[in-house]
Every structure is written in C-alpha cells, then in structure tokens.
Design a protein around this motif. Sequence first.
Motif, PDB file in Angstrom:
ATOM      1  N   CYS A  72       0.849  -1.195   0.000  1.00 39.61           N
ATOM      2  CA  CYS A  72       0.000   0.000   0.000  1.00 39.61           C
ATOM      3  C   CYS A  72       0.877   1.236   0.000  1.00 39.61           C
ATOM      4  O   CYS A  72       2.065   1.182   0.325  1.00 39.61           O
ATOM      5  N   PRO A 104      -3.446   6.402   1.222  1.00 39.88           N
ATOM      6  CA  PRO A 104      -4.789   6.011   0.767  1.00 39.88           C
ATOM      7  C   PRO A 104      -5.220   6.716  -0.515  1.00 39.88           C
ATOM      8  O   PRO A 104      -5.867   6.092  -1.374  1.00 39.88           O
ATOM      9  N   GLU A 105      -4.856   7.962  -0.692  1.00 38.23           N
ATOM     10  CA  GLU A 105      -5.277   8.691  -1.893  1.00 38.23           C
ATOM     11  C   GLU A 105      -4.582   8.188  -3.158  1.00 38.23           C
ATOM     12  O   GLU A 105      -4.999   8.523  -4.274  1.00 38.23           O
ATOM     13  N   ARG A 106      -3.535   7.373  -2.986  1.00 38.83           N
ATOM     14  CA  ARG A 106      -2.835   6.813  -4.154  1.00 38.83           C
ATOM     15  C   ARG A 106      -3.272   5.384  -4.479  1.00 38.83           C
ATOM     16  O   ARG A 106      -2.678   4.739  -5.337  1.00 38.83           O
ATOM     17  N   TYR A 107      -4.295   4.898  -3.820  1.00 34.37           N
ATOM     18  CA  TYR A 107      -4.695   3.500  -3.989  1.00 34.37           C
ATOM     19  C   TYR A 107      -5.012   3.175  -5.442  1.00 34.37           C
ATOM     20  O   TYR A 107      -4.478   2.205  -6.006  1.00 34.37           O
ATOM     21  N   GLU A 108      -5.877   3.942  -6.090  1.00 41.85           N
ATOM     22  CA  GLU A 108      -6.284   3.651  -7.465  1.00 41.85           C
ATOM     23  C   GLU A 108      -5.090   3.725  -8.413  1.00 41.85           C
ATOM     24  O   GLU A 108      -4.915   2.852  -9.278  1.00 41.85           O
ATOM     25  N   ALA A 125      -2.780   0.707  -7.754  1.00 43.38           N
ATOM     26  CA  ALA A 125      -3.387  -0.546  -8.236  1.00 43.38           C
ATOM     27  C   ALA A 125      -3.224  -0.673  -9.736  1.00 43.38           C
ATOM     28  O   ALA A 125      -2.927  -1.766 -10.258  1.00 43.38           O
ATOM     29  N   MET A 179      -3.432  -2.947  -1.458  1.00 46.21           N
ATOM     30  CA  MET A 179      -4.462  -2.706  -0.447  1.00 46.21           C
ATOM     31  C   MET A 179      -4.654  -1.211  -0.223  1.00 46.21           C
ATOM     32  O   MET A 179      -3.820  -0.392  -0.609  1.00 46.21           O
ATOM     33  N   LYS A 180      -5.779  -0.851   0.412  1.00 43.13           N
ATOM     34  CA  LYS A 180      -6.162   0.552   0.517  1.00 43.13           C
ATOM     35  C   LYS A 180      -5.312   1.352   1.487  1.00 43.13           C
ATOM     36  O   LYS A 180      -5.065   2.533   1.280  1.00 43.13           O
ATOM     37  N   ASP A 181      -4.863   0.728   2.561  1.00 42.45           N
ATOM     38  CA  ASP A 181      -4.041   1.471   3.527  1.00 42.45           C
ATOM     39  C   ASP A 181      -3.231   0.521   4.372  1.00 42.45           C
ATOM     40  O   ASP A 181      -3.317  -0.708   4.236  1.00 42.45           O
ATOM     41  N   HIS A 205      -4.889  -2.495   6.492  1.00 40.99           N
ATOM     42  CA  HIS A 205      -5.136  -3.751   5.782  1.00 40.99           C
ATOM     43  C   HIS A 205      -3.848  -4.564   5.626  1.00 40.99           C
ATOM     44  O   HIS A 205      -3.854  -5.789   5.786  1.00 40.99           O
TER      45      HIS A 205
END
Length: 436
Positions: free
Chosen positions: A39, A42-46, A49, A60-62, A65
């Motif tokens: 990870c 969180p704002e870089r998740y998309e 991925a 994962m989102k953060d 997880h």
Amino acid sequence: MNLPALRDVQVGIIGMGEMGKMYARQLAKAGHVDRINVCDRPERYETLAKEMQGQGLSVMKDGHHVARTSDFIIYSVEAEFINSVVAQYGPSSKIGAIVAGQTSVKAPERAAFEAHLPQDVSIVSVHSLHGPSVPSEGQALIIIQHRGTEAHRQLVEDIMAPLKSRHVHLSYEDHDLVTANTQAVTHAAFLSMGTAWNNMGRFPWQTGRYIGGIEVAKINIALRIYGQKWHVYAGLAILNPAAQHQIRQYAKSASDLFKLMIEERVPELRERIFRARDYIFPPDNAAARPLFLSDTVFDQFAIGSKTSGYTPPLNSHLSLLAMVDCWQQLKIQPFKHLELAATPVFRLWFGVVEYLFRDEARLEQAIQAGAKAKTHASDDCEFVVAARGWSQCVDFQSFSWYQHRFEETSNFFAGMIEESNLQGANMLKEILSQRP
C-alpha cells in the motif's frame, strides 16, 4: 508461537516509493512466499493498483489492511515520517508478526517501533545500502535483530534471499554510526562540491581545472547525487546524531586545512596531512592492498574534453584531504566500514581517496598546489563556505533549508544530470567490478 513456513508467509510493504517497489517486485518475482501485500497513501490506492497490475502484488487501501494480514511487515517510508506512520498503523499489526523498517536512519525508527508496536510483535529490521537503480545482488543488506529470536531472524533472511544481497548483522546504534560515515558524510562532500561550483557560476569542466583523472569521479558522483531526491539525503544527515557530528568535523577539517594553505604554513600542513595518511593507510600495510583506480579508467567517463596539448593545473584536492583528516580527528577506521557495509558511492569515494593518499608524490603535489601555486584557491574558498553551510543546515535540523540548498544547485546542473547519471552508473559498474 510457531512461525509460518516460508511458502505460507504473507509479506506486507507499507510505502511504495522507489525502494518499496523494488522490494515488492523482486520478492513477487521470486514467488517463494504466499503473497506480497502493498500500500501507499490512501489517496494513491487507485493509481498504485493500476501501476502494479499484473505484477503479482496484492494492492491494499491502507496500512491497516497490510498490517493486519501480513506476517512480515516492512515500513518503507522516509525516516522523517516513520513515527507518524507507525503510530497510525502499528497497532493493527497481526499478532506474532515480524516488523522491519527500510529507513536509512534507524534512531527514529527504533523509537517509533518501541513506542507504537504491540508487545507481541517482533522487530527484525532491514536496510539495503544502495539505491533502487543499483542491482541488489552482492550489495550490503543490514539485518538488525532487535526484538526476536534466531528463528525470527532466519525467517527474515529467507524472505529477503531473492535480493541476493550480502547480509550484514548490526545493532541499531552501529547501523547509524556506519551509515553516518559511508553515506551522510560522503554525500556532504559531494554536495559541497556541487554548491561550490554553482556559486562559482560555471560548470567545472568548463573552467579547464577539472578535466580527466579523479576529477571525473568528483563531477559524475556529485551530479548523480544532485539528480536524486533531496529528502533521501536530508534524512540521512539531519536525523542521524552520528552524522551531524561527523559532518561538522568534515567542515572544520576543510576550514582548518584551507587556513594552513592560504597562510602558506607548509610544514604544519604537510605534518597534519601525513599524520592523517599514516592513521588511515599505515605504511607497513600499504603494500598488501593493491590500488584499483587509474587515470585511464576515469577518462572513459569524462564530461568535457581535454584541449590538445593542454595540461590542467594541479589540484589541492581539499575535499579529499579534509575527508582523511576528518577520519583521523574522529578516530574512524573507514576500512572497517568499507568491508562491513559500504555503499557503491562510498566504495568509489574511498578508492579516490586511496588513489591520492597512497602516492606520496601525488599527495605532495596537492600540498604544493594548495599552499604555493594556489591554482584552486578561489574554488577551495567556495568549497569551505559550502561545507560550512551544509554543516550548519544539518545542525539546525532544517529540512526546508536543506531542500532549498539542494534544489538550487540541482537546477544549476539540470541540463547535465541525465547524461551524468548514465555516465556515473557506467563508471560505478566499471570501477567497482575491478575491486580485488
């Protein structure tokens, strides 16, 4: 609690900067563990991925997880932010997990782990002593068994085995002492060179005073450093107490030697330099260690070119003289660090120092150039000012001032950095391959 078998281990990486990505990709490619969970913010998740799609990673989102599902958790974040990140995600650590940090300075990491990790979590930390663009094979990988059994340490080494690095076992304290010398002070020397050239307002290869020989190493490595991210070097220097002390002494050594030069106190200058030489390179041991650098090797990677029939003036090599004087003043034995956990840049830096100091005629020429010919006196003055400036920046622990100083010089060299990075990488590969 029984540890999982290697094939059942889930590895988690919190922080997907360049080193985090390097670890994730190499471990995923090896396929020797069950899963690699990663990870970033969180704002870089998309974005992450999409970037990691098809590479065998579980994005994962953060960090919650990653921490709650992973058996071995690596925090690959900047040392400046390690406390806040571990405070946020550390309590979510899986029961019985092993936690590590891939930070370049371990004092803040240790404090963060001890403050925020559950007591049932083991701490076996790591640090690869190279950048993401350098192949990990054969490079030093520090393993720090801080809180855990031999079985925990062995599992970590088995997990990291695909990097094919050379494992070096240190404590947190010893790690920071070694990296202060092999990284922070070495970087300070090259940063000071770059700042001095910037303040002179001309590229060094345009002045006619930095053509050929070991000048090539100075230029290429200085530009290589200024082509990287400033915060990496700032954290190494500002957050490591041992580094602050050594950088301060390096600046003082440069200043002390320069005063002896401009006052033409040659006997004192020679006595001090040769005393430092004999401490680092004892005469009775010199013959047993072959030199591996030559002007011919350096000239392959020169920026700029020699004018036909032109011989550059002799250089005082103040940056090199100050380095050995600094080691002697602090009673540091760099051979130990060289053999233990040297970075590629430190190996080259030490080789350049050795090239100068183990040739008495060449060393005497540097003394005469500094004290009598004074062909580099203006350059040396700028270098001393620059070294003092970097030392003060580190003493004040100012990340913003460090960034300003770094980026100002980086912008000055911007047009040459891409070429120099290629030259520097090829030079490191060629020169280090010749080390006995």
